[in-house]
Design an enzyme around this catalytic site. Structure first.
Site, PDB file in Angstrom:
ATOM      1  N   HIS A  16     -42.539-115.542  69.102  1.00  0.00           N
ATOM      2  CA  HIS A  16     -42.930-114.337  69.846  1.00  0.00           C
ATOM      3  C   HIS A  16     -42.325-113.096  69.194  1.00  0.00           C
ATOM      4  O   HIS A  16     -41.470-113.189  68.318  1.00  0.00           O
ATOM      5  CB  HIS A  16     -42.506-114.440  71.320  1.00  0.00           C
ATOM      6  CG  HIS A  16     -41.096-113.973  71.592  1.00  0.00           C
ATOM      7  ND1 HIS A  16     -40.748-113.195  72.661  1.00  0.00           N
ATOM      8  CD2 HIS A  16     -39.943-114.171  70.904  1.00  0.00           C
ATOM      9  CE1 HIS A  16     -39.449-112.938  72.636  1.00  0.00           C
ATOM     10  NE2 HIS A  16     -38.928-113.526  71.592  1.00  0.00           N
ATOM     11  N   CYS A  25     -35.914-107.727  67.616  1.00  0.00           N
ATOM     12  CA  CYS A  25     -36.717-108.518  68.565  1.00  0.00           C
ATOM     13  C   CYS A  25     -38.188-108.110  68.544  1.00  0.00           C
ATOM     14  O   CYS A  25     -39.046-108.813  69.081  1.00  0.00           O
ATOM     15  CB  CYS A  25     -36.167-108.394  69.983  1.00  0.00           C
ATOM     16  SG  CYS A  25     -34.525-109.107  70.141  1.00  0.00           S
ATOM     17  N   HIS A  29     -40.429-113.938  65.614  1.00  0.00           N
ATOM     18  CA  HIS A  29     -39.345-114.902  65.419  1.00  0.00           C
ATOM     19  C   HIS A  29     -39.517-116.012  66.444  1.00  0.00           C
ATOM     20  O   HIS A  29     -40.435-115.961  67.269  1.00  0.00           O
ATOM     21  CB  HIS A  29     -37.982-114.217  65.570  1.00  0.00           C
ATOM     22  CG  HIS A  29     -37.758-113.620  66.922  1.00  0.00           C
ATOM     23  ND1 HIS A  29     -38.303-112.415  67.290  1.00  0.00           N
ATOM     24  CD2 HIS A  29     -37.105-114.082  68.014  1.00  0.00           C
ATOM     25  CE1 HIS A  29     -37.971-112.149  68.540  1.00  0.00           C
ATOM     26  NE2 HIS A  29     -37.249-113.148  69.014  1.00  0.00           N
ATOM     27  N   HIS A  31     -37.871-119.202  69.238  1.00  0.00           N
ATOM     28  CA  HIS A  31     -36.801-119.717  70.098  1.00  0.00           C
ATOM     29  C   HIS A  31     -37.152-121.139  70.520  1.00  0.00           C
ATOM     30  O   HIS A  31     -38.329-121.487  70.613  1.00  0.00           O
ATOM     31  CB  HIS A  31     -36.672-118.911  71.399  1.00  0.00           C
ATOM     32  CG  HIS A  31     -36.299-117.489  71.216  1.00  0.00           C
ATOM     33  ND1 HIS A  31     -35.011-117.083  70.954  1.00  0.00           N
ATOM     34  CD2 HIS A  31     -37.044-116.357  71.276  1.00  0.00           C
ATOM     35  CE1 HIS A  31     -34.978-115.762  70.861  1.00  0.00           C
ATOM     36  NE2 HIS A  31     -36.207-115.294  71.042  1.00  0.00           N
ATOM     37  N   HIS A  76     -45.016-124.902  70.444  1.00  0.00           N
ATOM     38  CA  HIS A  76     -45.509-124.552  69.112  1.00  0.00           C
ATOM     39  C   HIS A  76     -46.661-123.544  69.169  1.00  0.00           C
ATOM     40  O   HIS A  76     -47.593-123.601  68.363  1.00  0.00           O
ATOM     41  CB  HIS A  76     -45.882-125.808  68.301  1.00  0.00           C
ATOM     42  CG  HIS A  76     -44.671-126.553  67.815  1.00  0.00           C
ATOM     43  ND1 HIS A  76     -43.836-127.237  68.662  1.00  0.00           N
ATOM     44  CD2 HIS A  76     -44.143-126.688  66.583  1.00  0.00           C
ATOM     45  CE1 HIS A  76     -42.849-127.766  67.967  1.00  0.00           C
ATOM     46  NE2 HIS A  76     -43.008-127.443  66.704  1.00  0.00           N
ATOM     47  N   GLU A 116     -33.598-118.044  76.922  1.00  0.00           N
ATOM     48  CA  GLU A 116     -34.107-117.663  75.605  1.00  0.00           C
ATOM     49  C   GLU A 116     -33.125-118.140  74.531  1.00  0.00           C
ATOM     50  O   GLU A 116     -33.519-118.531  73.436  1.00  0.00           O
ATOM     51  CB  GLU A 116     -34.279-116.145  75.527  1.00  0.00           C
ATOM     52  CG  GLU A 116     -35.083-115.707  74.337  1.00  0.00           C
ATOM     53  CD  GLU A 116     -35.403-114.232  74.388  1.00  0.00           C
ATOM     54  OE1 GLU A 116     -36.523-113.885  74.785  1.00  0.00           O
ATOM     55  OE2 GLU A 116     -34.519-113.424  74.047  1.00  0.00           O
TER      56      GLU A 116
HETATM   57 ZN   LIG Z   1     -36.982-113.467  71.010  1.00  0.00          ZN
END
Ligand SMILES: [Zn+2]
Length: 129
Positions: A16, A25, A29, A31, A76, A116
């Site tokens: 995201h 952010c 990237h 998580h 994914h 997160e």
């Molecule tokens: Zn993030």
């Protein structure tokens, strides 16, 4: 009053970026998100897999977001492609809450917690007490 509180946890990996964020952010990237679902009910219900009223709700229905993003979940996937709202942890928790409510019987109080990272998480409920 009889009260059942169901808990379940699951994880999913997703990419995201936070739209409009002035900082790293705002770049794509990933998580490994962890989600805790808490479902509280004063009565038991049937489910798609059990005709008798013996469950708060089916664990499967609480874990839909763990499914492959090509099969209706988040795993994914690119969250920005899967939801309309911006993809902050707050909005992800709200979205999972709303989508889960559509899949479970009425009268269940739901609380969704999204991690997160290991040290940053948020809870969402529509029942402020
Ligand atoms: Zn993030």
């Amino acid at each position: 009053m009889p009260t059942w509180i169901l808990h379940t946890e699951f994880k999913f990996d997703a990419a995201h970026y936070i739209d409009g964020y002035d900082g790293k952010c705002g770049r794509m990237h990933g998580h490994t998100y962890k989600v805790h679902m808490k479902a509280k009910s004063h009565k038991l219900n049937p489910s798609a897999y059990l005709k008798t009223s013996d469950m708060v709700c089916d664990f499967k229905e609480l874990k839909w977001a763990a499914k492959d993003s090509e099969r209706g979940g988040f795993d994914h996937g690119v969250l920005n492609d899967l939801m309309q709202e911006n993809t902050t942890a707050e909005r992800i928790a709200e979205y999972i809450h709303q989508e889960t409510k559509k899949r479970i019987p009425s009268g269940i109080e739901l609380e969704v917690t999204v991690w997160e990272t290991e040290t940053s998480w948020v809870s969402y409920t529509d029942n402020d007490v």
